[in-house]
Structures are given as structure tokens and as C-alpha cells.
Design a protein around this motif. Structure first.
Motif, PDB file in Angstrom:
ATOM      1  N   GLY A   4      10.655   3.374  -8.593  1.00  0.00           N
ATOM      2  CA  GLY A   4      10.961   3.028  -9.976  1.00  0.00           C
ATOM      3  C   GLY A   4      11.235   1.553 -10.190  1.00  0.00           C
ATOM      4  N   SER A   5      11.095   0.768  -9.118  1.00  0.00           N
ATOM      5  CA  SER A   5      11.428  -0.657  -9.236  1.00  0.00           C
ATOM      6  C   SER A   5      10.382  -1.514  -8.533  1.00  0.00           C
ATOM      7  CB  SER A   5      12.817  -0.930  -8.651  1.00  0.00           C
ATOM      8  OG  SER A   5      13.102  -2.317  -8.630  1.00  0.00           O
ATOM      9  N   PHE A   6       9.514  -2.134  -9.310  1.00  0.00           N
ATOM     10  CA  PHE A   6       8.538  -3.059  -8.747  1.00  0.00           C
ATOM     11  C   PHE A   6       9.245  -4.271  -8.136  1.00  0.00           C
ATOM     12  CE2 PHE A   6       6.122  -7.023  -9.488  1.00  0.00           C
ATOM     13  CZ  PHE A   6       5.081  -6.810  -8.584  1.00  0.00           C
ATOM     14  N   MET A   7      10.377  -4.666  -8.741  1.00  0.00           N
ATOM     15  CA  MET A   7      11.090  -5.850  -8.265  1.00  0.00           C
ATOM     16  C   MET A   7      11.639  -5.638  -6.856  1.00  0.00           C
ATOM     17  SD  MET A   7      10.357  -7.631 -10.746  1.00  0.00           S
ATOM     18  CE  MET A   7      11.129  -9.147 -10.191  1.00  0.00           C
ATOM     19  N   HIS A   8      11.941  -4.399  -6.483  1.00  0.00           N
ATOM     20  CA  HIS A   8      12.460  -4.118  -5.140  1.00  0.00           C
ATOM     21  C   HIS A   8      11.446  -4.519  -4.077  1.00  0.00           C
ATOM     22  CE1 HIS A   8      14.126  -0.946  -2.097  1.00  0.00           C
ATOM     23  NE2 HIS A   8      14.604  -2.155  -1.858  1.00  0.00           N
ATOM     24  N   VAL A   9      10.232  -4.038  -4.203  1.00  0.00           N
ATOM     25  CA  VAL A   9       9.201  -4.376  -3.224  1.00  0.00           C
ATOM     26  C   VAL A   9       8.753  -5.829  -3.395  1.00  0.00           C
ATOM     27  CG1 VAL A   9       7.282  -3.529  -4.660  1.00  0.00           C
ATOM     28  CG2 VAL A   9       7.027  -3.626  -2.175  1.00  0.00           C
ATOM     29  N   PHE A  10       8.730  -6.326  -4.637  1.00  0.00           N
ATOM     30  CA  PHE A  10       8.265  -7.697  -4.869  1.00  0.00           C
ATOM     31  C   PHE A  10       9.168  -8.714  -4.187  1.00  0.00           C
ATOM     32  CE2 PHE A  10       8.621 -11.660  -7.298  1.00  0.00           C
ATOM     33  CZ  PHE A  10       7.319 -12.129  -7.205  1.00  0.00           C
ATOM     34  N   PHE A  11      10.466  -8.620  -4.407  1.00  0.00           N
ATOM     35  CA  PHE A  11      11.377  -9.618  -3.846  1.00  0.00           C
ATOM     36  C   PHE A  11      11.453  -9.530  -2.323  1.00  0.00           C
ATOM     37  CE2 PHE A  11      13.278  -9.986  -8.187  1.00  0.00           C
ATOM     38  CZ  PHE A  11      13.079 -11.354  -8.315  1.00  0.00           C
ATOM     39  N   ASN A  12      11.385  -8.306  -1.797  1.00  0.00           N
ATOM     40  CA  ASN A  12      11.383  -8.175  -0.335  1.00  0.00           C
ATOM     41  C   ASN A  12      10.142  -8.816   0.275  1.00  0.00           C
ATOM     42  OD1 ASN A  12      13.840  -6.971   0.177  1.00  0.00           O
ATOM     43  ND2 ASN A  12      13.040  -4.888   0.184  1.00  0.00           N
ATOM     44  N   MET A  13       8.988  -8.547  -0.311  1.00  0.00           N
ATOM     45  CA  MET A  13       7.755  -9.100   0.242  1.00  0.00           C
ATOM     46  C   MET A  13       7.628 -10.603  -0.054  1.00  0.00           C
ATOM     47  SD  MET A  13       6.496  -6.746   1.972  1.00  0.00           S
ATOM     48  CE  MET A  13       8.234  -6.288   2.260  1.00  0.00           C
ATOM     49  N   PHE A  14       8.218 -11.048  -1.146  1.00  0.00           N
ATOM     50  CA  PHE A  14       8.227 -12.480  -1.428  1.00  0.00           C
ATOM     51  C   PHE A  14       9.041 -13.220  -0.364  1.00  0.00           C
ATOM     52  CE2 PHE A  14       9.985 -16.243  -3.636  1.00  0.00           C
ATOM     53  CZ  PHE A  14       8.793 -16.886  -3.946  1.00  0.00           C
ATOM     54  N   ALA A  15      10.160 -12.618   0.048  1.00  0.00           N
ATOM     55  CA  ALA A  15      10.983 -13.219   1.106  1.00  0.00           C
ATOM     56  C   ALA A  15      10.240 -13.219   2.436  1.00  0.00           C
ATOM     57  CB  ALA A  15      12.300 -12.462   1.232  1.00  0.00           C
ATOM     58  N   VAL A  16       9.512 -12.139   2.727  1.00  0.00           N
ATOM     59  CA  VAL A  16       8.711 -12.095   3.956  1.00  0.00           C
ATOM     60  C   VAL A  16       7.654 -13.203   3.917  1.00  0.00           C
ATOM     61  CG1 VAL A  16       7.029 -10.730   5.283  1.00  0.00           C
ATOM     62  CG2 VAL A  16       9.090  -9.639   4.373  1.00  0.00           C
ATOM     63  N   PHE A  17       7.027 -13.358   2.758  1.00  0.00           N
ATOM     64  CA  PHE A  17       6.002 -14.388   2.598  1.00  0.00           C
ATOM     65  C   PHE A  17       6.585 -15.796   2.748  1.00  0.00           C
ATOM     66  CE2 PHE A  17       4.063 -17.382  -0.469  1.00  0.00           C
ATOM     67  CZ  PHE A  17       2.816 -17.522   0.111  1.00  0.00           C
ATOM     68  N   MET A  18       7.707 -16.063   2.109  1.00  0.00           N
ATOM     69  CA  MET A  18       8.281 -17.404   2.092  1.00  0.00           C
ATOM     70  C   MET A  18       8.862 -17.809   3.439  1.00  0.00           C
ATOM     71  SD  MET A  18       7.813 -18.809  -0.860  1.00  0.00           S
ATOM     72  CE  MET A  18       9.030 -20.098  -1.022  1.00  0.00           C
ATOM     73  N   PHE A  19       9.574 -16.888   4.094  1.00  0.00           N
ATOM     74  CA  PHE A  19      10.287 -17.229   5.323  1.00  0.00           C
ATOM     75  C   PHE A  19       9.659 -16.643   6.584  1.00  0.00           C
ATOM     76  CE2 PHE A  19      13.407 -17.116   1.829  1.00  0.00           C
ATOM     77  CZ  PHE A  19      13.818 -18.437   1.844  1.00  0.00           C
ATOM     78  N   GLY A  20       9.044 -15.467   6.444  1.00  0.00           N
ATOM     79  CA  GLY A  20       8.476 -14.802   7.610  1.00  0.00           C
ATOM     80  C   GLY A  20       7.331 -15.562   8.232  1.00  0.00           C
ATOM     81  N   ILE A  22       0.831  -1.207   0.000  1.00  0.00           N
ATOM     82  CA  ILE A  22       0.000   0.000   0.000  1.00  0.00           C
ATOM     83  C   ILE A  22       0.867   1.260   0.000  1.00  0.00           C
ATOM     84  CG2 ILE A  22      -1.568   1.386   1.413  1.00  0.00           C
ATOM     85  CD1 ILE A  22      -3.002  -1.158   2.195  1.00  0.00           C
ATOM     86  N   LEU A  23       1.909   1.268   0.826  1.00  0.00           N
ATOM     87  CA  LEU A  23       2.770   2.451   0.890  1.00  0.00           C
ATOM     88  C   LEU A  23       3.574   2.628  -0.396  1.00  0.00           C
ATOM     89  CD1 LEU A  23       4.047   2.545   4.583  1.00  0.00           C
ATOM     90  CD2 LEU A  23       2.488   4.116   3.434  1.00  0.00           C
ATOM     91  N   TRP A  24       3.959   1.533  -1.030  1.00  0.00           N
ATOM     92  CA  TRP A  24       4.662   1.643  -2.315  1.00  0.00           C
ATOM     93  C   TRP A  24       3.740   2.274  -3.360  1.00  0.00           C
ATOM     94  CZ3 TRP A  24       4.075  -1.106  -7.112  1.00  0.00           C
ATOM     95  CH2 TRP A  24       5.099  -0.850  -8.029  1.00  0.00           C
ATOM     96  N   LEU A  25       2.489   1.857  -3.389  1.00  0.00           N
ATOM     97  CA  LEU A  25       1.530   2.448  -4.312  1.00  0.00           C
ATOM     98  C   LEU A  25       1.265   3.908  -3.955  1.00  0.00           C
ATOM     99  CD1 LEU A  25      -1.031  -0.496  -4.598  1.00  0.00           C
ATOM    100  CD2 LEU A  25       0.625   0.231  -6.333  1.00  0.00           C
ATOM    101  N   ALA A  26       1.204   4.202  -2.645  1.00  0.00           N
ATOM    102  CA  ALA A  26       0.993   5.579  -2.200  1.00  0.00           C
ATOM    103  C   ALA A  26       2.163   6.465  -2.604  1.00  0.00           C
ATOM    104  CB  ALA A  26       0.799   5.614  -0.686  1.00  0.00           C
TER     105      ALA A  26
END
Length: 253
Positions: free
Chosen positions: A69-85, A25-29
Motif C-alpha cells: 500500500g506504500s510506493f514510498m516504502h520501496v522507493f526510499f529503500n531502493m533510492f538509498a541502495v542506489f545512492m549509497f550501495g 519486481i517482487l513489490w509489483l508481484a
């Protein structure tokens, strides 16, 4: 704990889910507000303590923002949170996991500030007092106009002093460290390697990688390698503290 039994299936626990939602949400904001001429990155991202843009709350808010400017920045961070968190939250519970996430994120920010201090002191050592004063008084406003000094020393000092850090990577590296310590023999499949890698070797290798690139790019680097290491460092401290505390009370993880 050497047996990884939780797997990656199942529902997403509440803290993990809310961390992902808040970050997205904050990335979109950030994108929406930037189109209106308002930079949330500038207001909530982490500045050096001597920068005119620094606010103490940025040590918390910076870890919920990402590069617009980088969707991959937020994507990979949140993917790691999802997978391991979510695995860590299932093991620790919501309160301990949230505490760990916040401490490692803030710790990463503190390490980033320390590295910025060392970099700034190194840059200032070869500059005149007048040039330093000029950067401290005028440099922040120059960067706000997407400008910088032509002189390499002044320009480098201005970037070190007034650049902004954003991203959940420090806390994410803390999560990776914790996963590697709790499930050292869990086998991970990491692209592009065609074979599984045990979590402990993955974490150690990643830490060495970050240390190498942090040192080799100490003068300036857009990636906060030492903040990543800071997340790991604070993660180790937290886990060792909890292990000692839980051992006293007869609980183990």
C-alpha cells in the motif's frame, strides 16, 4: 577512509542493480498476486518463530518485499541502495557487498524476532494460561480474516505473535552505517535541512532516532525500529571483522 571520491555518478554495479530490480519486481508481484487472492506478504514475510505462518526461509525473503500500500516504502529503500550501495560495491567489490547486504538484512530479522520474543513475554505475564492458549491456537486464523480479539491483552499478544514484517530497511540501515564508517566526512544534503551534514553525524543521529522511537513504542509499533538498529549492529560487526582480517593480510578500507 575519510575521503569520499567515488561520488554518486557512474554506472550502477551489478549487485546493487540486481537488488533494486528484484525488490521492484517482487513489490509489483505482491500487488498482482494479491488481486488474485494470493498474499506473497503472508507467505514470504517474516513471522515470529512460534507463529503458524513462520518458515525459516522468511529470514531471507522478507527483505525483498515491501508494503503493497506504500510506493514510498520501496522507493526510499531502493533510492538509498542506489545512492549509497553502489559506492560501497565499488569499494568492496560485488562479493563482499552482497555478503554485507544479506548479513545485515538477516541480522535485522533476527533482532526483530528477539524484540518480538521480549514483547510477547511481557504481554503473556498478565494473561491466564487459557487466554494465551486461545491466542496461540486461534489467533493466526483470525488475523487471516482481518479480525482480532476485542480484549486488549489478547489482541496485543495476537499482533505480536502473528504479525508479519517486510522490507529492506534493515539492510539499508546497514548500508547507511557502512557508508558513514567508510566516508565519515562526506557531506550529505538531507531534506529538509538547508545545510550539508557529515555522514558520521547523519548515521549517529539516525541511530539515536531509531533507538528513541523503538523504546518509546516498544509495546506496539508498525515500524520495525529495532530491526533497523539490528541492521546497523550487524553492519558494525561485519566491518570491524573485515578491518581486522584485512589488516592481518595488509589490505585496508
Amino acid at each position: 577512509m575519510n575521503n569520499f571520491r567515488s561520488g554518486f555518478g557512474g554506472s550502477i554495479p551489478p549487485v546493487t542493480l540486481n537488488i533494486i530490480i528484484i525488490n521492484v519486481i517482487l513489490w509489483l508481484a505482491q500487488i498482482v498476486f494479491l488481486r488474485q487472492g494470493i498474499s506473497l506478504t503472508e507467505k514470504l514475510g517474516l513471522h515470529y518463530v512460534e507463529s503458524q505462518g513462520f518458515r525459516i526461509y522468511q529470514l531471507v525473503t522478507y527483505m525483498f518485499l515491501h508494503d503493497t500500500g506504500s510506493f514510498m516504502h520501496v522507493f526510499f529503500n531502493m533510492f538509498a541502495v542506489f545512492m549509497f550501495g553502489r559506492t560501497l560495491e565499488h569499494v568492496w567489490g560485488p562479493k563482499r557487498f552482497l555478503t554485507f547486504y544479506m548479513v545485515t538484512g538477516i541480522g535485522a530479522g533476527l533482532v526483530q524476532l528477539l524484540v518480538a520474543f521480549l514483547r510477547i513475554q511481557s504481554l503473556k505475564s498478565g494473561m491466564s494460561a487459557e487466554a494465551i492458549e486461545e491466542v496461540y491456537t486461534q489467533g493466526y486464523s483470525l488475523l487471516q480474516q482481518n479480525m482480532n480479539y476485542i480484549n486488549d491483552a489478547s489482541g496485543g499478544l495476537n499482533l505480536a505473535l502473528n504479525s508479519v514484517t517486510v522490507g529492506a530497511s534493515g539492510a539499508v540501515f546497514g548500508i547507511l552505517l557502512a557508508f558513514g564508517m567508510l566516508f565519515p566526512n562526506a557531506e550529505l544534503f538531507i531534506i529538509p535541512f538547508p545545510f550539508p551534514i557529515k555522514a558520521k553525524w547523519f548515521v549517529i543521529g539516525y541511530g539515536v532516532f531509531e533507538l528513541f522511537f523503538g523504546i518509546s513504542n516498544f509495546s506496539w509499533d508498525n515500524v520495525a525500529h529495532f530491526a533497523h538498529l539490528g541492521g546497523m549492529l550487524f553492519g558494525i560487526v561485519m566491518i570491524l571483522y573485515w578491518r581486522k582480517k584485512d589488516k592481518i593480510h595488509g589490505n585496508y578500507f
